[in-house]
Motif scaffolding. Structure first.
Motif: not given
Length: 88
Positions: A50-57, A72-78, A80-83, A85-88
């Motif tokens: 979760e913090p990795l995704l938040r900081v990279v965004l 190094g992820l495809n956008r769809g996978t990203l 999905k992970k953002l959803r 972790h409630n980061l969308l």
């Protein structure tokens, strides 16, 4: 920056990240105070993701395509992970 300088910088950065993670894991293990836990591997991964995704965004100014490329992820996978972790 030459290739060797870039490689040396990456080694230093990764070493710092490894040390930070190791310290955080050791600190958490101390809080267990001898108690057993299960699924520790998945717990650590979920706590880091979760913090990795938040900081990279943030770093990518919320540009999901750029963040996905950096990770190094495809956008769809990203997305999905953002959803997850409630980061969308």
């Amino acid at each position: 920056m030459t290739h060797s300088n870039a490689a040396e910088q990456q080694d230093r950065q990764e070493g710092g990240l490894k040390r930070a993670v190791e310290g955080a894991v050791r600190e958490f293990m101390e809080t267990l105070d001898g108690e057993d836990t299960s699924d520790f591997y998945n717990l650590v991964l979920s706590e880091v993701e979760e913090p990795l995704l938040r900081v990279v965004l943030e770093y990518c100014s919320n540009n999901q395509s750029r963040a996905a490329e950096l990770l190094g992820l495809n956008r769809g996978t990203l997305r999905k992970k953002l959803r997850q972790h409630n980061l969308l």
